[in-house]
Write an enzyme that holds these catalytic residues in place. Structure first.
Site, PDB file in Angstrom:
ATOM      1  N   HIS A   9      32.242  32.090  31.824  1.00 42.26           N
ATOM      2  CA  HIS A   9      33.064  31.319  30.896  1.00 42.26           C
ATOM      3  C   HIS A   9      32.272  30.695  29.761  1.00 42.26           C
ATOM      4  CE1 HIS A   9      36.053  32.376  33.782  1.00 42.26           C
ATOM      5  NE2 HIS A   9      36.896  32.213  32.782  1.00 42.26           N
ATOM      6  N   ARG A  44      43.687  29.201  27.701  1.00 42.63           N
ATOM      7  CA  ARG A  44      43.086  28.951  29.019  1.00 42.63           C
ATOM      8  C   ARG A  44      43.133  27.446  29.298  1.00 42.63           C
ATOM      9  NH1 ARG A  44      39.265  33.287  27.412  1.00 42.63           N
ATOM     10  NH2 ARG A  44      39.189  34.819  29.088  1.00 42.63           N
ATOM     11  N   ARG A 104      48.639  29.708  29.639  1.00 40.41           N
ATOM     12  CA  ARG A 104      48.390  30.216  30.992  1.00 40.41           C
ATOM     13  C   ARG A 104      48.304  29.042  31.950  1.00 40.41           C
ATOM     14  NH1 ARG A 104      43.154  33.731  32.379  1.00 40.41           N
ATOM     15  NH2 ARG A 104      42.079  31.737  32.147  1.00 40.41           N
ATOM     16  N   GLU A 136      45.821  41.530  36.419  1.00 44.60           N
ATOM     17  CA  GLU A 136      44.363  41.500  36.566  1.00 44.60           C
ATOM     18  C   GLU A 136      43.926  41.778  38.002  1.00 44.60           C
ATOM     19  OE1 GLU A 136      42.868  37.632  35.393  1.00 44.60           O
ATOM     20  OE2 GLU A 136      44.537  36.576  36.306  1.00 44.60           O
ATOM     21  N   ASN A 170      39.009  41.310  32.251  1.00 39.58           N
ATOM     22  CA  ASN A 170      37.792  40.752  32.861  1.00 39.58           C
ATOM     23  C   ASN A 170      37.905  40.819  34.381  1.00 39.58           C
ATOM     24  OD1 ASN A 170      37.346  40.101  30.225  1.00 39.58           O
ATOM     25  ND2 ASN A 170      37.827  37.940  30.464  1.00 39.58           N
ATOM     26  N   ASP A 171      39.012  40.296  34.876  1.00 42.09           N
ATOM     27  CA  ASP A 171      39.192  40.344  36.330  1.00 42.09           C
ATOM     28  C   ASP A 171      39.637  41.721  36.795  1.00 42.09           C
ATOM     29  OD1 ASP A 171      38.416  37.869  37.415  1.00 42.09           O
ATOM     30  OD2 ASP A 171      40.077  36.941  36.349  1.00 42.09           O
ATOM     31  N   ARG A 202      32.010  40.032  38.392  1.00 39.25           N
ATOM     32  CA  ARG A 202      31.808  39.998  36.942  1.00 39.25           C
ATOM     33  C   ARG A 202      30.637  39.125  36.510  1.00 39.25           C
ATOM     34  NH1 ARG A 202      37.325  36.781  35.092  1.00 39.25           N
ATOM     35  NH2 ARG A 202      36.243  35.864  33.345  1.00 39.25           N
ATOM     36  N   CYS A 229      44.538  40.463  27.047  1.00 39.80           N
ATOM     37  CA  CYS A 229      43.823  39.253  26.652  1.00 39.80           C
ATOM     38  C   CYS A 229      42.426  39.177  27.241  1.00 39.80           C
ATOM     39  CB  CYS A 229      44.615  38.007  27.031  1.00 39.80           C
ATOM     40  SG  CYS A 229      44.875  37.846  28.802  1.00 39.80           S
TER      41      CYS A 229
END
Ligand code: PEP
Ligand code: MG
Length: 798
Positions: free
Chosen positions: A445, A552, A588, A684, A707-708, A718, A755
């Site tokens: 992050h 986020r 989200r 995801e 990403n996930d 990751r 996203c």
């Protein structure tokens, strides 16, 4: 505050002692020195007038304590007392404590605001811990941490020649403590007649056992046999370092093993590229600062001890969670250091002497750090930083302070071990022109934030903190993931021209950022922004975002030690939505767990956090937390109909239904008859891909979180660079998952966007549009370039 006077024959000695005491008390103690005489030829001596002046300088209504070195220092001080006014003289105490230890103890006690009696007592017992540590006969037991064996004669013992290249340093010591933790018998380790508790990490480490030295393990009590066997097993495994020992690695080789210049690139260190860009600037190194001991009154022993225990437990829990993550052994060792009974006993002893919890903790840890710093081996000396780090974390918890913001005066490259997302979020972009971390990961992050802020960044640059010094002029090539510290002239010129090209392309893209992105053959592609909070709104708008595809919200929650209230959330959501006019903003719901711990809401420990309570799973288990957020979003939506809600980590239809039920419940409570709030989900998790048709029946939109999705499809963490090759969204399996998701959305007639970080990667744009994707959400700074890329594509030619 009681004043401290140091009287010595040597000015240098007195200054050194005062410097040390000042550092230990963070400058809080009131210290004066009277040392040496005013004779350049013969400066060693003491002077009664100078002593008198020093006493007058620091003695207030609380009095002053004088520590002297020897001989005439005492006589001069006694004479000074005679010269002083009666009023002052009555408040001055001369103590026989040793000048170094005594001054430290007295200064710490004085800085804590203790009475003159308590300061004298502290100074007078200053040698106790040292005596006990050295096993001197008849030493008063300041802290009884070395267990007495119940039955010394019949104790079981085992002798072992240590072969670990660095001896028993922190990690093997941690292995010993961990291995012996389940046993309740008395156990200790002995080296050359020096015994320490085998349950105390620091005591073991401080024994300073080196390679080829011999240690003896003793155990006595009910489960002594089992403890002995466990210890023998561990010793045979060379305390977890069997591999190094088997390879015959020497201590010198271990030091050299640390990567220096990777990939044979002369003059550069290689890392992983996180955000493109080329920058040359001086280096600054960021380490977190130690919170200052607050000046507050002592409550009572019980309360102070409880406060300290609570803070230690808090940090330990956090470290244990981090220990489960890749490369977590360092945090495991930190957690074990924190659990050291010796530290606890020493801190409690300090509290018993009426030091507040913060001061007690600071004293114990600083003295521990000093002991590591004084160690013979370089390796052990380097562990001082670990003690400092742990000390800081507990101090943060005790004081409730947030980690200090990074302030940098001139444009610089920021080097650090790792950064918290909140550290990155607080960076001044005009000063931090590039980021270079030894830890981190491409989709960690802090990396996502660096990208969001458009700061060139590389991570996993091994040993950069050792190779680069503050002020060194370095060049970060965020495109190739290289940190250049000694480029040849030809390479520097090449880097400069690459930088100019990059800046020129950026400028052109920015000029067109506000226009729509349409491919050459007429397909309109929508580019939205990923944001983390209100501070990202302006950049999103300037960079031409057509709304927010991912907000986020966890950053809001991670920023403070307390959870944001419903009203606080409502205001943020409403204001962000208002800033975008009628453009959509996708909020989200809280996505924490896994790699995103929440200080204000500690998570239960999990074996596999990435497969555990993350995202919606955690929210559904902790309804109150979730409901507060849902209410805030529903209230904001009442005023801002451009808001939509997105749920992360959805794997099943049942989860969607559960979320919708909670929304309905909150609508009823808020008096909203029927909510029209659009609800979408992130795709995801592989299960969501395979079940996309059924999920599409339940929701208004999909957003693909690559990403996930990549980490779960590829079963590759990751954040773990060891499997970084697998964490690749261009892998055919990931592309297939994306394709299936888009097809399901299209079949159901719902909107689908992306996203994850792939959406902002212009190398993927053509492929994704080819798969049918029309909506992209990326870090704002990537949007102008993304739009330019779209404009360059012509699918009619395909
Ligand atoms: C994703 O997983 O792709 C995503 C956008 O969510 P995050 O990176 O916040 O987990
Ligand atoms: Mg995700």
């Amino acid at each position: 505050m009681v004043g401290i006077v140091v009287v010595s024959h040597s000015r240098l000695l007195a200054e050194g002692v005062a410097e040390l005491a000042t550092q230990m008390t963070q400058g809080k103690a009131n210290i004066a020195i009277a040392a040496g005489v005013d004779d350049p030829e013969n400066p060693i001596g003491t002077d009664a007038i100078a002593v008198m002046g020093a006493i007058e300088q620091v003695c207030d209504q609380d009095g002053a304590v004088v520590l002297m070195d020897l001989g005439s220092a005492l006589l001069s001080t006694e004479m000074a007392l005679e010269l002083l006014d009666d009023e002052i003289r009555d408040k001055v105490a001369l103590v026989s404590a040793p000048i170094v230890e005594g001054t430290m103890a007295a200064s710490v006690a004085a800085a804590a605001g203790l009475s003159i009696e308590a300061v004298i007592a502290e100074a007078s017992s200053a040698l106790d811990v040292k005596k006990e540590h050295l096993g001197e006969e008849n030493a008063p037991q300041a802290v009884n941490v070395v267990p007495e064996l119940a039955d010394d004669v019949n104790a079981l013992s085992f002798e072992w020649d240590v072969k670990n290249p660095h001896g028993i340093h922190a990690r093997p010591a941690a292995a010993i403590v961990g291995c012996l933790a389940p046993f309740s018998c008395d156990m200790y380790l002995e080296k050359a007649g020096q015994r320490v508790s085998a349950k105390s990490l620091n005591s073991i480490a401080k024994l300073g056992v080196r390679c080829d030295e011999s240690i003896t393990f003793y155990a006595s009590g009910s489960d002594a046999q089992q403890a002995l066997e466990a210890f023998i097993g561990l010793a045979n495994d060379h305390f977890g370092e069997a591999e190094q020992v088997a390879k015959g690695v020497t201590a010198q080789e271990v030091l050299e093993e640390a990567p220096t210049i990777s990939n044979d690139i002369e003059g550069a260190l290689a890392g992983i590229s996180v955000n493109g860009g080329i920058v040359t600037a001086p280096a600054v190194i960021f380490t977190q600062e130690m919170p200052v001991v607050p000046s507050r009154p002592f409550t009572d022993i019980q309360q102070e001890v409880a406060k300290l225990k609570h803070a230690v437990a808090d940090v330990k829990q956090h470290l244990e969670a981090q220990a489960k993550l890749p490369h977590g052994d360092i945090f495991a060792a930190h957690a074990m250091m924190l659990a050291d009974p010796e530290i606890a006993a020493q801190a409690e002893a300090k509290v018993s002497a009426e030091l507040i919890a913060e001061q007690a903790w600071m004293d114990v840890m600083m003295s521990l750090a000093a002991q590591y710093q004084a160690a013979d081996s370089q390796y052990m000396r380097e562990r001082e930083a670990d003690v400092y780090d742990i000390c800081r974390q507990v101090m943060l918890s005790l004081t409730g302070e947030k980690p200090k913001a990074i302030t940098i005066a001139e444009p610089s490259v920021l080097l650090a071990r790792d950064l918290m997302p909140s550290d990155v979020a607080g960076l001044d972009k005009s000063k931090v022109v590039a980021i270079c971390l030894t830890e981190g990961g491409k989709t960690s992050h802090s990396a996502i934030l660096a990208r969001a802020m458009g700061i060139p960044a590389i991570v996993k640059v091994q040993s950069c903190l050792e190779q680069v010094k503050v002020g060194d002029i370095i060049t970060v090539d965020g495109f190739s993931g290289l940190l250049w510290f000694a480029p040849t002239q030809a390479i520097q010129e090449e880097l400069n021209s690459k930088r100019h090209e990059w800046l020129a392309a950026q400028e052109i893209a920015l000029q067109h950022a506000q226009s729509q992105a349409v491919t050459q053959d007429g397909t309109t592609i929508h580019a939205l922004a990923n944001i983390g909070g209100p501070e990202d709104v302006e950049a999103a708008i300037t960079n031409g975002a057509e709304g927010v595809g991912l907000f986020r919200t966890e950053f809001l929650f991670q920023e403070s030690a307390e959870l944001p209230t419903e009203d606080e959330q409502y205001i943020v959501y409403k204001e962000i939505a208002a800033a975008f006019g009628d453009k959509p903003i996708t909020i989200r719901s809280l996505d924490v767990g896994g790699d995103k711990p929440l200080a204000a809401y500690p998570m239960p420990e999990e074996e596999n956090p990435f497969l555990g309570q993350r995202g919606v799973r955690l929210c559904l288990k902790h309804e109150a937390l979730f409901e507060t957020q849902l209410r805030a979003i529903l209230r904001a939506y009442e005023e801002q109909p451009n808001i939509q809600l997105m749920i992360p980590m959805i794997a099943t239809v049942a989860e969607v239904k559960a979320v919708k039920a909670l929304i309905t419940k909150q609508c009823e409570k808020l008096g909203i008859s029927e909510s029209t709030l659009p609800v979408g989900i992130m795709i995801e998790v592989p299960a969501a891909v395979f079940n996309a048709d059924a999920l599409a029946e339940e929701v208004d939109f999909f957003s693909i979180g690559t990403n996930d999705l990549t980490q779960y499809v590829m079963a590759a963490d990751r954040g773990n660079t060891e499997v970084a090759e697998l964490v690749n969204y261009f892998e055919p399996a990931v592309i297939k998952a994306i394709e299936l998701t888009i097809q399901s959305a299209n079949r159901a007639g719902i909107s689908v966007s992306m996203c994850g970080e792939m959406a902002g990667d212009v190398k993927a744009t053509e492929l994704l549009i080819g798969l049918g994707l029309r909506k992209f959400s990326a870090s704002s700074t990537l949007i102008p370039e993304l739009k330019q890329k779209v404009r360059s594509l012509d699918f009619a030619l395909a």
